[in-house]
Design a protein around this motif. Sequence first.
Motif, PDB file in Angstrom:
ATOM      1  N   GLU A  61       0.856  -1.187   0.000  1.00 46.70           N
ATOM      2  CA  GLU A  61       0.000   0.000   0.000  1.00 46.70           C
ATOM      3  C   GLU A  61       0.891   1.236   0.000  1.00 46.70           C
ATOM      4  N   GLY A  62       0.280   2.391  -0.219  1.00 50.78           N
ATOM      5  CA  GLY A  62       1.052   3.619  -0.216  1.00 50.78           C
ATOM      6  C   GLY A  62       0.445   4.658  -1.139  1.00 50.78           C
ATOM      7  N   VAL A  63       1.235   5.681  -1.415  1.00 51.70           N
ATOM      8  CA  VAL A  63       0.809   6.780  -2.279  1.00 51.70           C
ATOM      9  C   VAL A  63       1.899   7.040  -3.311  1.00 51.70           C
ATOM     10  N   VAL A  64       1.498   7.174  -4.571  1.00 53.16           N
ATOM     11  CA  VAL A  64       2.423   7.488  -5.656  1.00 53.16           C
ATOM     12  C   VAL A  64       2.061   8.866  -6.212  1.00 53.16           C
ATOM     13  N   ILE A  65       3.050   9.745  -6.251  1.00 52.96           N
ATOM     14  CA  ILE A  65       2.856  11.088  -6.801  1.00 52.96           C
ATOM     15  C   ILE A  65       3.775  11.265  -8.005  1.00 52.96           C
ATOM     16  N   ALA A  66       3.221  11.716  -9.120  1.00 55.40           N
ATOM     17  CA  ALA A  66       4.013  12.060 -10.306  1.00 55.40           C
ATOM     18  C   ALA A  66       3.755  13.528 -10.612  1.00 55.40           C
ATOM     19  N   GLN A  67       4.818  14.308 -10.802  1.00 59.19           N
ATOM     20  CA  GLN A  67       4.643  15.707 -11.150  1.00 59.19           C
ATOM     21  C   GLN A  67       5.878  16.236 -11.862  1.00 59.19           C
ATOM     22  N   THR A  68       5.725  17.418 -12.445  1.00 60.82           N
ATOM     23  CA  THR A  68       6.807  18.017 -13.217  1.00 60.82           C
ATOM     24  C   THR A  68       7.166  19.392 -12.683  1.00 60.82           C
ATOM     25  N   THR A  69       8.305  19.886 -13.136  1.00 60.52           N
ATOM     26  CA  THR A  69       8.673  21.269 -12.869  1.00 60.52           C
ATOM     27  C   THR A  69       7.728  22.180 -13.653  1.00 60.52           C
ATOM     28  N   PRO A  70       7.617  23.457 -13.271  1.00 62.39           N
ATOM     29  CA  PRO A  70       6.710  24.369 -13.976  1.00 62.39           C
ATOM     30  C   PRO A  70       6.977  24.471 -15.474  1.00 62.39           C
ATOM     31  N   ASP A  71       8.247  24.299 -15.880  1.00 63.88           N
ATOM     32  CA  ASP A  71       8.570  24.390 -17.308  1.00 63.88           C
ATOM     33  C   ASP A  71       8.438  23.063 -18.046  1.00 63.88           C
ATOM     34  N   ASN A  72       8.029  22.012 -17.328  1.00 66.34           N
ATOM     35  CA  ASN A  72       7.836  20.676 -17.902  1.00 66.34           C
ATOM     36  C   ASN A  72       9.101  20.083 -18.528  1.00 66.34           C
ATOM     37  N   LYS A  73      10.248  20.491 -18.010  1.00 62.42           N
ATOM     38  CA  LYS A  73      11.503  19.926 -18.514  1.00 62.42           C
ATOM     39  C   LYS A  73      11.962  18.726 -17.689  1.00 62.42           C
ATOM     40  N   THR A  74      11.470  18.630 -16.473  1.00 58.63           N
ATOM     41  CA  THR A  74      11.845  17.545 -15.566  1.00 58.63           C
ATOM     42  C   THR A  74      10.599  17.019 -14.867  1.00 58.63           C
ATOM     43  N   VAL A  77       8.671  10.850 -10.085  1.00 62.33           N
ATOM     44  CA  VAL A  77       7.649  10.001  -9.465  1.00 62.33           C
ATOM     45  C   VAL A  77       8.217   9.517  -8.149  1.00 62.33           C
ATOM     46  N   VAL A  78       7.469   9.685  -7.086  1.00 56.52           N
ATOM     47  CA  VAL A  78       7.904   9.199  -5.781  1.00 56.52           C
ATOM     48  C   VAL A  78       6.809   8.329  -5.180  1.00 56.52           C
ATOM     49  N   CYS A  79       7.226   7.213  -4.595  1.00 53.84           N
ATOM     50  CA  CYS A  79       6.291   6.307  -3.916  1.00 53.84           C
ATOM     51  C   CYS A  79       6.679   6.217  -2.453  1.00 53.84           C
ATOM     52  N   VAL A  80       5.736   6.540  -1.585  1.00 55.18           N
ATOM     53  CA  VAL A  80       5.921   6.337  -0.145  1.00 55.18           C
ATOM     54  C   VAL A  80       4.981   5.214   0.257  1.00 55.18           C
ATOM     55  N   SER A  81       5.559   4.109   0.700  1.00 54.13           N
ATOM     56  CA  SER A  81       4.751   2.925   1.005  1.00 54.13           C
ATOM     57  C   SER A  81       4.323   2.908   2.467  1.00 54.13           C
ATOM     58  N   CYS A  82       3.252   2.177   2.714  1.00 51.22           N
ATOM     59  CA  CYS A  82       2.757   1.945   4.070  1.00 51.22           C
ATOM     60  C   CYS A  82       2.134   0.554   4.101  1.00 51.22           C
ATOM     61  N   GLU A  83       1.589   0.165   5.234  1.00 53.89           N
ATOM     62  CA  GLU A  83       1.112  -1.209   5.382  1.00 53.89           C
ATOM     63  C   GLU A  83      -0.359  -1.404   5.056  1.00 53.89           C
ATOM     64  N   THR A  84      -1.178  -0.359   5.235  1.00 54.43           N
ATOM     65  CA  THR A  84      -2.623  -0.533   5.060  1.00 54.43           C
ATOM     66  C   THR A  84      -3.228   0.561   4.185  1.00 54.43           C
ATOM     67  N   ASP A  85      -4.365   0.235   3.567  1.00 53.96           N
ATOM     68  CA  ASP A  85      -5.053   1.241   2.766  1.00 53.96           C
ATOM     69  C   ASP A  85      -5.730   2.284   3.650  1.00 53.96           C
ATOM     70  N   PHE A  86      -5.936   1.951   4.911  1.00 57.18           N
ATOM     71  CA  PHE A  86      -6.493   2.935   5.850  1.00 57.18           C
ATOM     72  C   PHE A  86      -5.572   4.150   5.928  1.00 57.18           C
ATOM     73  N   VAL A  87      -4.270   3.906   5.946  1.00 58.79           N
ATOM     74  CA  VAL A  87      -3.293   4.999   5.983  1.00 58.79           C
ATOM     75  C   VAL A  87      -3.153   5.645   4.610  1.00 58.79           C
ATOM     76  N   SER A  88      -3.044   4.822   3.555  1.00 59.74           N
ATOM     77  CA  SER A  88      -2.794   5.370   2.218  1.00 59.74           C
ATOM     78  C   SER A  88      -3.924   6.253   1.724  1.00 59.74           C
ATOM     79  N   LYS A  89      -5.146   6.017   2.200  1.00 59.04           N
ATOM     80  CA  LYS A  89      -6.295   6.810   1.768  1.00 59.04           C
ATOM     81  C   LYS A  89      -6.551   8.026   2.656  1.00 59.04           C
ATOM     82  N   ASN A  90      -5.740   8.162   3.708  1.00 61.59           N
ATOM     83  CA  ASN A  90      -5.893   9.282   4.622  1.00 61.59           C
ATOM     84  C   ASN A  90      -5.395  10.567   3.963  1.00 61.59           C
TER      85      ASN A  90
END
Length: 278
Positions: A61-74, A77-90
């Motif tokens: 379980e966890g949360v995955v965030i994908a984003q770019t710099t304002p100029d869209n040059k970079t 994606v970062v994933c922070v994992s956890c053990e339960t969906d109760f936490v990931s959906k918080n």
Amino acid sequence: MSTVTISAQDINKLRQATGAGMMDCRKALTETNGDFEAAIDWLRKHGQKVAAKRSDREAKEGVVIAQTTPDNKTGIVVCVSCETDFVSKNTDFVAFVQSIADAAINNNVNTIDELNAVEINGAKVIDLVNDKLASIGEKIGITKFERVDAPYVASYIHGAYRIGVLVGLDKEAAEAGKDVAMQIAALNPVAIDESSVPADVVAREKAIIVDVMKQDPKMAGKPDEMIAKIAEGKLGAFFKEQTLTAQAFVKDAGKSVAEYLKSAGDVKVLEFKRVALG
């Protein structure tokens, strides 16, 4: 005969990763002396349809965030994992992961180690993660990090923060970038095109095709050279299904992704990254 002890946990892990039945998973692990990857190949060679890529099963379980710099040059994606969906959906946990992704972008981070050392409001990310672990009572951590640099990078988050995609393009093309990122999220290609599929992946697929063919009674007595030649032809289906530009475009199955990109201004995909929970 295998001398390795196959535990219920091992069997369940293989079931989760492949969707195969319990007894088939037990036999696969027994026949391969507990080798997880070899067991997946064993299942495929014996007619089982593997349900998912192993990379999608690494973080429970966890949360995955994908984003770019304002100029869209970079993009990151970062994933922070956890053990339960109760936490990931918080919502607080999602905001916490978002703050880490923001820090990665703002500090031009390239690796997880660099990200852990970045400071947010005077505290290192690694210390903030440890504080969060203590406060919620679950093991959490930054488990995956990817970065793409290109003339234009599109980002996409799918399925309530469960899949994050970055697509590097050779020119600015926001709509095409989003469409291709959605394609990658949905169909999980192994490479951009046939030429960029790693040699070991091609060899593995060909070996599986050959083994399956040799079990076919219709192929009994056929020389190995003939089987190998037929296998080369069958690889074409693999490339069509598993490489991005050859896949049928999800928004219009009547054209390939390559054809869609051509119509969108002759846009070229230079690189992509896909990070998923499972």
